[in-house]
Scaffold this motif. Sequence first.
Motif, PDB file in Angstrom:
ATOM      1  N   PRO A 195       0.831  -1.206   0.000  1.00 50.82           N
ATOM      2  CA  PRO A 195       0.000   0.000   0.000  1.00 50.82           C
ATOM      3  C   PRO A 195       0.867   1.259   0.000  1.00 50.82           C
ATOM      4  CG  PRO A 195      -0.777  -1.584   1.631  1.00 50.82           C
ATOM      5  CD  PRO A 195       0.556  -2.070   1.161  1.00 50.82           C
ATOM      6  N   GLY A 196       0.344   2.341  -0.563  1.00 53.97           N
ATOM      7  CA  GLY A 196       1.092   3.589  -0.665  1.00 53.97           C
ATOM      8  C   GLY A 196       1.388   4.216   0.686  1.00 53.97           C
ATOM      9  N   ARG A 197       2.334   5.146   0.673  1.00 55.30           N
ATOM     10  CA  ARG A 197       2.760   5.811   1.907  1.00 55.30           C
ATOM     11  C   ARG A 197       1.649   6.643   2.536  1.00 55.30           C
ATOM     12  NH1 ARG A 197       8.684   6.320   1.654  1.00 55.30           N
ATOM     13  NH2 ARG A 197       9.391   5.336  -0.277  1.00 55.30           N
ATOM     14  N   ARG A 198       0.685   7.074   1.726  1.00 53.94           N
ATOM     15  CA  ARG A 198      -0.399   7.906   2.258  1.00 53.94           C
ATOM     16  C   ARG A 198      -1.439   7.091   3.010  1.00 53.94           C
ATOM     17  NH1 ARG A 198      -2.467  11.497  -2.682  1.00 53.94           N
ATOM     18  NH2 ARG A 198      -2.602   9.419  -3.595  1.00 53.94           N
ATOM     19  N   THR A 199      -1.403   5.767   2.877  1.00 53.32           N
ATOM     20  CA  THR A 199      -2.384   4.921   3.546  1.00 53.32           C
ATOM     21  C   THR A 199      -1.883   4.499   4.920  1.00 53.32           C
ATOM     22  OG1 THR A 199      -1.520   2.831   2.693  1.00 53.32           O
ATOM     23  CG2 THR A 199      -3.057   4.029   1.279  1.00 53.32           C
ATOM     24  N   ALA A 200      -2.813   4.240   5.822  1.00 48.50           N
ATOM     25  CA  ALA A 200      -2.439   3.798   7.170  1.00 48.50           C
ATOM     26  C   ALA A 200      -1.714   2.460   7.120  1.00 48.50           C
ATOM     27  CB  ALA A 200      -3.691   3.700   8.050  1.00 48.50           C
ATOM     28  N   MET A 201      -2.183   1.526   6.265  1.00 45.35           N
ATOM     29  CA  MET A 201      -1.535   0.229   6.161  1.00 45.35           C
ATOM     30  C   MET A 201      -0.140   0.357   5.575  1.00 45.35           C
ATOM     31  SD  MET A 201      -1.176  -2.909   6.609  1.00 45.35           S
ATOM     32  CE  MET A 201      -2.700  -3.030   7.528  1.00 45.35           C
ATOM     33  N   GLY A 202       0.027   1.256   4.624  1.00 47.41           N
ATOM     34  CA  GLY A 202       1.351   1.470   4.048  1.00 47.41           C
ATOM     35  C   GLY A 202       2.356   1.921   5.093  1.00 47.41           C
ATOM     36  N   ARG A 203       1.923   2.819   5.974  1.00 36.62           N
ATOM     37  CA  ARG A 203       2.812   3.299   7.048  1.00 36.62           C
ATOM     38  C   ARG A 203       3.089   2.191   8.062  1.00 36.62           C
ATOM     39  NH1 ARG A 203      -0.611   7.770   6.122  1.00 36.62           N
ATOM     40  NH2 ARG A 203      -1.977   7.217   7.859  1.00 36.62           N
ATOM     41  N   GLN A 204       2.045   1.439   8.397  1.00 36.44           N
ATOM     42  CA  GLN A 204       2.224   0.315   9.329  1.00 36.44           C
ATOM     43  C   GLN A 204       3.222  -0.708   8.787  1.00 36.44           C
ATOM     44  OE1 GLN A 204      -0.957  -1.838  11.424  1.00 36.44           O
ATOM     45  NE2 GLN A 204      -2.383  -0.383  10.508  1.00 36.44           N
ATOM     46  N   LEU A 205       3.055  -1.061   7.526  1.00 34.19           N
ATOM     47  CA  LEU A 205       3.880  -2.101   6.929  1.00 34.19           C
ATOM     48  C   LEU A 205       5.343  -1.682   6.857  1.00 34.19           C
ATOM     49  CD1 LEU A 205       4.155  -4.818   5.584  1.00 34.19           C
ATOM     50  CD2 LEU A 205       3.429  -3.786   3.423  1.00 34.19           C
ATOM     51  N   ARG A 206       5.592  -0.438   6.472  1.00 33.98           N
ATOM     52  CA  ARG A 206       6.970   0.045   6.401  1.00 33.98           C
ATOM     53  C   ARG A 206       7.631   0.034   7.791  1.00 33.98           C
ATOM     54  NH1 ARG A 206       9.101   2.389   2.053  1.00 33.98           N
ATOM     55  NH2 ARG A 206       7.813   2.540   0.178  1.00 33.98           N
ATOM     56  N   GLY A 259       2.179 -16.098   4.733  1.00 34.70           N
ATOM     57  CA  GLY A 259       2.341 -15.688   6.121  1.00 34.70           C
ATOM     58  C   GLY A 259       1.289 -14.704   6.558  1.00 34.70           C
ATOM     59  N   ARG A 260       1.221 -14.522   7.866  1.00 35.41           N
ATOM     60  CA  ARG A 260       0.251 -13.589   8.451  1.00 35.41           C
ATOM     61  C   ARG A 260       0.890 -12.925   9.666  1.00 35.41           C
ATOM     62  NH1 ARG A 260      -5.693 -15.856   9.665  1.00 35.41           N
ATOM     63  NH2 ARG A 260      -5.297 -16.634   7.544  1.00 35.41           N
ATOM     64  N   VAL A 261       0.582 -11.657   9.882  1.00 33.36           N
ATOM     65  CA  VAL A 261       1.199 -10.901  10.978  1.00 33.36           C
ATOM     66  C   VAL A 261       0.101 -10.294  11.848  1.00 33.36           C
ATOM     67  CG1 VAL A 261       2.752  -9.016  11.606  1.00 33.36           C
ATOM     68  CG2 VAL A 261       3.185 -10.349   9.531  1.00 33.36           C
ATOM     69  N   GLU A 262       0.062 -10.673  13.130  1.00 36.94           N
ATOM     70  CA  GLU A 262      -0.977 -10.173  14.027  1.00 36.94           C
ATOM     71  C   GLU A 262      -0.865  -8.672  14.264  1.00 36.94           C
ATOM     72  OE1 GLU A 262      -1.162 -12.255  17.675  1.00 36.94           O
ATOM     73  OE2 GLU A 262      -1.644 -14.211  16.768  1.00 36.94           O
ATOM     74  N   GLU A 263       0.369  -8.158  14.245  1.00 33.29           N
ATOM     75  CA  GLU A 263       0.561  -6.720  14.534  1.00 33.29           C
ATOM     76  C   GLU A 263       0.025  -5.824  13.427  1.00 33.29           C
ATOM     77  OE1 GLU A 263       4.715  -8.331  15.155  1.00 33.29           O
ATOM     78  OE2 GLU A 263       2.811  -9.373  14.820  1.00 33.29           O
ATOM     79  N   LEU A 264      -0.085  -6.367  12.223  1.00 32.87           N
ATOM     80  CA  LEU A 264      -0.574  -5.571  11.095  1.00 32.87           C
ATOM     81  C   LEU A 264      -2.082  -5.744  10.967  1.00 32.87           C
ATOM     82  CD1 LEU A 264       2.170  -6.285   8.402  1.00 32.87           C
ATOM     83  CD2 LEU A 264       1.920  -4.252   9.828  1.00 32.87           C
ATOM     84  N   LYS A 265      -2.794  -4.660  11.128  1.00 31.60           N
ATOM     85  CA  LYS A 265      -4.251  -4.696  11.065  1.00 31.60           C
ATOM     86  C   LYS A 265      -4.761  -3.669  10.053  1.00 31.60           C
ATOM     87  CE  LYS A 265      -4.665  -7.237  14.967  1.00 31.60           C
ATOM     88  NZ  LYS A 265      -5.301  -8.554  15.089  1.00 31.60           N
ATOM     89  N   GLU A 266      -5.724  -4.086   9.244  1.00 28.78           N
ATOM     90  CA  GLU A 266      -6.439  -3.110   8.428  1.00 28.78           C
ATOM     91  C   GLU A 266      -7.629  -2.641   9.256  1.00 28.78           C
ATOM     92  OE1 GLU A 266      -7.201  -2.753   3.940  1.00 28.78           O
ATOM     93  OE2 GLU A 266      -8.891  -3.927   4.679  1.00 28.78           O
ATOM     94  N   GLU A 267      -7.667  -1.351   9.545  1.00 31.81           N
ATOM     95  CA  GLU A 267      -8.717  -0.794  10.390  1.00 31.81           C
ATOM     96  C   GLU A 267      -9.766  -0.084   9.537  1.00 31.81           C
ATOM     97  OE1 GLU A 267      -6.350   1.678  12.984  1.00 31.81           O
ATOM     98  OE2 GLU A 267      -6.280   0.095  14.494  1.00 31.81           O
ATOM     99  N   TYR A 268     -10.984  -0.108  10.015  1.00 30.06           N
ATOM    100  CA  TYR A 268     -12.091   0.536   9.319  1.00 30.06           C
ATOM    101  C   TYR A 268     -12.746   1.568  10.234  1.00 30.06           C
ATOM    102  CZ  TYR A 268     -12.126  -2.484   5.224  1.00 30.06           C
ATOM    103  OH  TYR A 268     -11.793  -3.114   4.055  1.00 30.06           O
ATOM    104  N   TYR A 269     -12.908   2.762   9.726  1.00 30.91           N
ATOM    105  CA  TYR A 269     -13.542   3.843  10.471  1.00 30.91           C
ATOM    106  C   TYR A 269     -14.655   4.468   9.638  1.00 30.91           C
ATOM    107  CZ  TYR A 269      -9.517   3.793  13.664  1.00 30.91           C
ATOM    108  OH  TYR A 269      -8.566   3.430  14.574  1.00 30.91           O
TER     109      TYR A 269
END
Length: 314
Positions: A195-206, A259-269
């Motif tokens: 995901p791009g840097r502007r997305t929350a998941m992109g920042r989490q993943l990096r 693989g799967r990572v518990e610390e990485l979550k896609e959140e919905y608001y």
Amino acid sequence: MSHLNYNHLYYFWMTQKKGSVTKAAEALFLTPQTVTGQIRQLEQRLGGKLFKRKGRQLEASELGQLVFKYADRMFSLSYEMLDIVHYRKEDHLIFDVGIADALSKRLASRVLLSVIPNDDSIHLRCYESTHEMLLEQLSEHKLDMILSDCPVDSAQHAGLLSKKLGECEIGFYCREPLPTRPFPECLEERRLLIPGRRTAMGRQLRHWLEVQGLKPQILGEFDDAAMMKAFGFFNQGIFVAPAIYRDAILQYQPVIEIGRVEELKEEYYVIFAERMIQHPAVKRLCESDFTSLFSGLDDFSAVTPPVTFDGEFS
């Protein structure tokens, strides 16, 4: 003080919100000269300057900041009044929803469909864009609500509220053959689609990659989640997706989960203006429990007609 011309006040309010006379004039379908003239009449009525020059930009004076504070409350309240009147008298409500392009569209559709009644009383219109662009449209009353991957900063967007609907783990997927190294070291073996840097998941993943000490080769960054998955299906790159859709993703042979990572979550608001709390769909959504949906236990086919995807998962 005798009668105040509220049109003059509205033009000033719009100019302050838009940041310039030119942008306010475009929104009001007036000429900049007309807007400037109306603001000058308001300044004469109030006995002081509402703006001051800062370089080539206009900045609200001390008086302007005070007037804008009250004007903002007044016009926000007027919008709320019109909305409530509209909800009470209309049989068919238009519900304009913005969806952040970083979100899984399949999950977003399930959230929305779960709160739309079957009596045709609400007509849903969806728009997709970045989180920032959608917030701007919501602030300008062009949208009723937003589904996004991060909450709103109330300090920067007064009058906007957000509520977390849920979250789900993120899985890593790729086409066969299976990488030779174990997870997560195998992320350095193939190129990543993230995901791009502007997305929350992109920042989490990096951040997670940095903490793990991994330095993978990035094939591409995508603000659009569906586009990222499409690249993953037809290339050799590793991509991420909500783990609750693991079974659906693995139907696209030869795609596999690595693989799967518990610390990485896609959140919905859900994000909406405070005045929109009276909208039937917004109210129902805020009161709904999506625990089953985000845990992967929800059998949505029992609530809504089945959705067919023609060669694409999004």
